[in-house]
Scaffold this motif. Structure first.
Motif, PDB file in Angstrom:
ATOM      1  N   GLY A 294       0.806  -1.212   0.000  1.00 52.81           N
ATOM      2  CA  GLY A 294       0.000   0.000   0.000  1.00 52.81           C
ATOM      3  C   GLY A 294       0.839   1.262   0.000  1.00 52.81           C
ATOM      4  O   GLY A 294       0.532   2.227  -0.716  1.00 52.81           O
ATOM      5  N   GLN A 295       1.902   1.275   0.806  1.00 49.16           N
ATOM      6  CA  GLN A 295       2.777   2.444   0.838  1.00 49.16           C
ATOM      7  C   GLN A 295       3.320   2.763  -0.551  1.00 49.16           C
ATOM      8  O   GLN A 295       3.299   3.914  -0.996  1.00 49.16           O
ATOM      9  N   ALA A 296       3.833   1.733  -1.219  1.00 50.54           N
ATOM     10  CA  ALA A 296       4.464   1.936  -2.517  1.00 50.54           C
ATOM     11  C   ALA A 296       3.446   2.311  -3.593  1.00 50.54           C
ATOM     12  O   ALA A 296       3.679   3.237  -4.392  1.00 50.54           O
ATOM     13  N   ILE A 297       2.307   1.626  -3.614  1.00 48.46           N
ATOM     14  CA  ILE A 297       1.313   1.853  -4.667  1.00 48.46           C
ATOM     15  C   ILE A 297       0.631   3.206  -4.510  1.00 48.46           C
ATOM     16  O   ILE A 297       0.488   3.972  -5.475  1.00 48.46           O
ATOM     17  N   ILE A 298       0.222   3.539  -3.279  1.00 49.59           N
ATOM     18  CA  ILE A 298      -0.473   4.814  -3.054  1.00 49.59           C
ATOM     19  C   ILE A 298       0.457   5.987  -3.335  1.00 49.59           C
ATOM     20  O   ILE A 298       0.049   6.981  -3.965  1.00 49.59           O
ATOM     21  N   GLY A 299       1.704   5.897  -2.873  1.00 44.41           N
ATOM     22  CA  GLY A 299       2.652   6.975  -3.141  1.00 44.41           C
ATOM     23  C   GLY A 299       2.831   7.209  -4.628  1.00 44.41           C
ATOM     24  O   GLY A 299       2.892   8.361  -5.096  1.00 44.41           O
ATOM     25  N   ARG A 300       2.899   6.119  -5.398  1.00 53.98           N
ATOM     26  CA  ARG A 300       3.089   6.252  -6.848  1.00 53.98           C
ATOM     27  C   ARG A 300       1.879   6.906  -7.510  1.00 53.98           C
ATOM     28  O   ARG A 300       2.024   7.793  -8.353  1.00 53.98           O
ATOM     29  N   TYR A 301       0.671   6.480  -7.120  1.00 54.89           N
ATOM     30  CA  TYR A 301      -0.534   7.067  -7.717  1.00 54.89           C
ATOM     31  C   TYR A 301      -0.635   8.564  -7.408  1.00 54.89           C
ATOM     32  O   TYR A 301      -0.964   9.374  -8.279  1.00 54.89           O
ATOM     33  N   GLN A 308      -8.053   9.325  -8.295  1.00 54.90           N
ATOM     34  CA  GLN A 308      -9.048   8.270  -8.438  1.00 54.90           C
ATOM     35  C   GLN A 308      -8.391   6.896  -8.349  1.00 54.90           C
ATOM     36  O   GLN A 308      -8.913   5.978  -7.701  1.00 54.90           O
ATOM     37  N   GLY A 309      -7.227   6.745  -8.971  1.00 52.70           N
ATOM     38  CA  GLY A 309      -6.484   5.487  -8.887  1.00 52.70           C
ATOM     39  C   GLY A 309      -6.089   5.176  -7.458  1.00 52.70           C
ATOM     40  O   GLY A 309      -6.129   4.017  -7.026  1.00 52.70           O
ATOM     41  N   ALA A 310      -5.710   6.216  -6.707  1.00 55.38           N
ATOM     42  CA  ALA A 310      -5.334   6.021  -5.302  1.00 55.38           C
ATOM     43  C   ALA A 310      -6.537   5.554  -4.486  1.00 55.38           C
ATOM     44  O   ALA A 310      -6.414   4.661  -3.641  1.00 55.38           O
ATOM     45  N   ARG A 311      -7.705   6.148  -4.736  1.00 53.90           N
ATOM     46  CA  ARG A 311      -8.912   5.735  -4.014  1.00 53.90           C
ATOM     47  C   ARG A 311      -9.265   4.279  -4.322  1.00 53.90           C
ATOM     48  O   ARG A 311      -9.598   3.500  -3.428  1.00 53.90           O
ATOM     49  N   ALA A 313      -7.264   1.907  -5.424  1.00 54.61           N
ATOM     50  CA  ALA A 313      -6.257   1.016  -4.852  1.00 54.61           C
ATOM     51  C   ALA A 313      -6.476   0.849  -3.361  1.00 54.61           C
ATOM     52  O   ALA A 313      -6.354  -0.255  -2.815  1.00 54.61           O
ATOM     53  N   CYS A 314      -6.812   1.941  -2.681  1.00 56.21           N
ATOM     54  CA  CYS A 314      -7.092   1.886  -1.240  1.00 56.21           C
ATOM     55  C   CYS A 314      -8.261   0.950  -0.961  1.00 56.21           C
ATOM     56  O   CYS A 314      -8.183   0.095  -0.069  1.00 56.21           O
ATOM     57  N   ARG A 315      -9.316   1.100  -1.730  1.00 54.10           N
ATOM     58  CA  ARG A 315     -10.510   0.257  -1.532  1.00 54.10           C
ATOM     59  C   ARG A 315     -10.168  -1.220  -1.741  1.00 54.10           C
ATOM     60  O   ARG A 315     -10.579  -2.079  -0.959  1.00 54.10           O
ATOM     61  N   ARG A 316      -9.410  -1.512  -2.785  1.00 55.89           N
ATOM     62  CA  ARG A 316      -9.071  -2.902  -3.065  1.00 55.89           C
ATOM     63  C   ARG A 316      -8.159  -3.480  -1.996  1.00 55.89           C
ATOM     64  O   ARG A 316      -8.304  -4.644  -1.599  1.00 55.89           O
ATOM     65  N   MET A 317      -7.230  -2.681  -1.487  1.00 56.67           N
ATOM     66  CA  MET A 317      -6.323  -3.185  -0.454  1.00 56.67           C
ATOM     67  C   MET A 317      -7.058  -3.433   0.860  1.00 56.67           C
ATOM     68  O   MET A 317      -6.721  -4.359   1.596  1.00 56.67           O
ATOM     69  N   LEU A 373      -4.891   0.380   6.100  1.00 56.59           N
ATOM     70  CA  LEU A 373      -5.107   1.829   6.116  1.00 56.59           C
ATOM     71  C   LEU A 373      -3.892   2.564   6.666  1.00 56.59           C
ATOM     72  O   LEU A 373      -3.578   3.679   6.227  1.00 56.59           O
ATOM     73  N   ASP A 374      -3.194   1.949   7.621  1.00 51.10           N
ATOM     74  CA  ASP A 374      -1.949   2.518   8.128  1.00 51.10           C
ATOM     75  C   ASP A 374      -0.955   2.673   6.978  1.00 51.10           C
ATOM     76  O   ASP A 374      -0.309   3.716   6.819  1.00 51.10           O
ATOM     77  N   GLY A 375      -0.838   1.617   6.154  1.00 51.02           N
ATOM     78  CA  GLY A 375       0.073   1.667   5.015  1.00 51.02           C
ATOM     79  C   GLY A 375      -0.356   2.684   3.974  1.00 51.02           C
ATOM     80  O   GLY A 375       0.474   3.389   3.403  1.00 51.02           O
TER      81      GLY A 375
END
Length: 445
Positions: A294-301, A308-311, A313-317, A373-375
């Protein structure tokens, strides 16, 4: 099938592939790290009880020192991932180098404190005159490995931010194997005793740091990033890490309070608590692997400006966290008759631990949401909120936990308080995630 549902399914599959690709190697690296202490304990344990006790005291101090600085990995991952999302790999690696230089400075400061104060630090644990010399020897030698270990943390954050969790896995496995071999050779072959174990670990840690530096330096040269220390960049890395340091210290305080309360419940309860806490920590490794993804993916988005991609990804994680939590909870319930005999033959300890295991099994889906969610918020660079949220959680947990023995509660009640703690964390993290205030796009936050 409508076009919208097909697009949604394709998006979920894309997120699933990313999560698996990052989380599985991250889990392997996380599990490999505690094996260092396990290998040292197995080898030193054959030297004698006093040596093993000395290792236990010293390794607790060292583990605490390293865990306090885990923000070097977390903050670096988020900062580097944002630069990657923005398409500036040179700046991403430059950002990572600032974290590595900060790690070296902090490591040297820890050595400067630890070497002269080692006897006093060991004395805080009430070590006997027989155990203390071994603990001091191991602590002083092993403290020399703290700078490379902190470099490993920061460099791991760099590679995670670059969406690479495979290299940290390879380095962690190689470091574990080298540590085991060096320990056997130095402890028994060279007849160095507990000092040989400490030197073996230091050498292995230096080797791991060297491998990471080679990888990062190659990347810096490829993308034209400077390797020189930059005072402003190092200062910015330190400032970004302060909130995560507060978060980590608050979490450590919660765990210490829980152990102190368990000790007041009686010998059987504190022994059972140690078993339950060890299993809870092991389960946390699996959930933390998803958080690292999550840290890596959200930061990249966010770095790419794709809110929208970040949201999504967050939902899927979060869905992954819940599913993983359910699976782990069922595993604990099914394996509990086999787990407890592995740790103890004392019927009173097993009796105290059994219902507490049920509590942590039921709490795993909740834990899955919390870790994810922490990540996510770490990846977004939302450190200040995480710090305040954890301080609030500590404020709620402390009086509840302290009331357990006063109200005649046992270990199950204490782990009920731990579950309450996780529920408070989930509420604070869920509220933040729903608010959308963590979504700040751009190469920097």
């Amino acid at each position: 099938m409508t076009q919208a549902s097909a697009t949604g399914r394709a998006g979920r599959r894309r997120h699933d592939r990313e999560i698996i690709a990052l989380a599985l190697p991250a889990f392997g690296a996380l599990v490999a790290e505690p094996l260092f202490i396990l290998a040292d304990s197995a080898i030193v344990g054959h030297l004698g009880t006093a040596q093993l006790a000395g290792l236990g005291v010293a390794s607790t101090l060292l583990a605490t020192a390293v865990s306090v600085f885990v923000f070097l990995a977390y903050a670096t991952t988020a900062a580097v991932a944002r630069r990657v999302g923005a398409g500036d790999l040179g700046a991403a690696i430059r950002q990572g180098m600032d974290g590595i230089w900060l790690a070296l400075l902090l490591g040297c400061a820890v050595i400067a404190v630890t070497l002269p104060t080692a006897p006093a630090l060991v004395g805080l644990f009430g070590a006997s005159d027989t155990v203390a010399p071994y603990a001091i020897t191991y602590l002083r030698i092993s403290s020399l490995g703290i700078p490379p270990m902190l470099v490993v943390l920061a460099a791991t954050g760099v590679l995670r931010g670059l969406q690479d969790t495979r290299t940290p896995l390879r380095v962690a496995v190689g470091g574990f194997m080298a540590n085991a071999v060096l320990n056997v050779v130095l402890v028994y072959g060279a007849d160095m005793g507990i000092a040989g174990s400490a030197w073996g670990t230091v050498i292995a840690q230096c080797g791991m740091a060297a491998v990471y530096l080679v990888v990062v330096v190659r990347g810096a040269r490829r993308h034209g990033a400077s390797l020189r220390p930059d005072a402003a960049g190092i200062r910015a890395s330190a400032q970004a890490g302060v909130p995560l340091l507060v978060r980590t210290l608050s979490l450590r305080a919660i765990l210490m309070i829980a152990t102190a309360v368990a000790a007041r419940l009686g010998d059987a309860d504190v022994a059972a608590h140690q078993i339950v806490l060890s299993l809870w920590s092991l389960l946390a490794f699996a959930l933390d692997a998803i958080a690292i993804a999550g840290q890596a993916i959200i930061g990249r988005y966010l770095g790419a400006g794709d809110s929208q991609g970040a949201r999504e990804a967050c939902r899927r994680m979060v869905e992954w966290g819940i599913a993983a939590g359910i699976a782990l909870g069922l595993l604990v319930v099914l394996a509990r008759p086999l787990l407890l005999p592995l740790f103890t033959g004392d019927a009173s300890v097993r009796e105290a631990a059994f219902p507490a295991l049920i509590v942590i099994a039921l709490a795993q889906p909740l834990c899955g949401v919390v870790f994810v969610l922490d990540g996510v918020l770490m990846g977004a660079g939302d450190g200040p909120y995480l710090a305040w949220a954890m301080l609030a959680t500590l404020a709620v947990f402390t009086p509840v936990a302290l009331l357990v023995p006063a109200m005649g509660g046992g270990l199950t009640a204490l782990w009920g308080a731990m579950t309450l703690m996780m529920a408070v964390r989930m509420l604070t993290l869920w509220w933040r995630a729903r608010s959308g205030r963590w979504i700040v796009t751009g190469a920097t936050r």
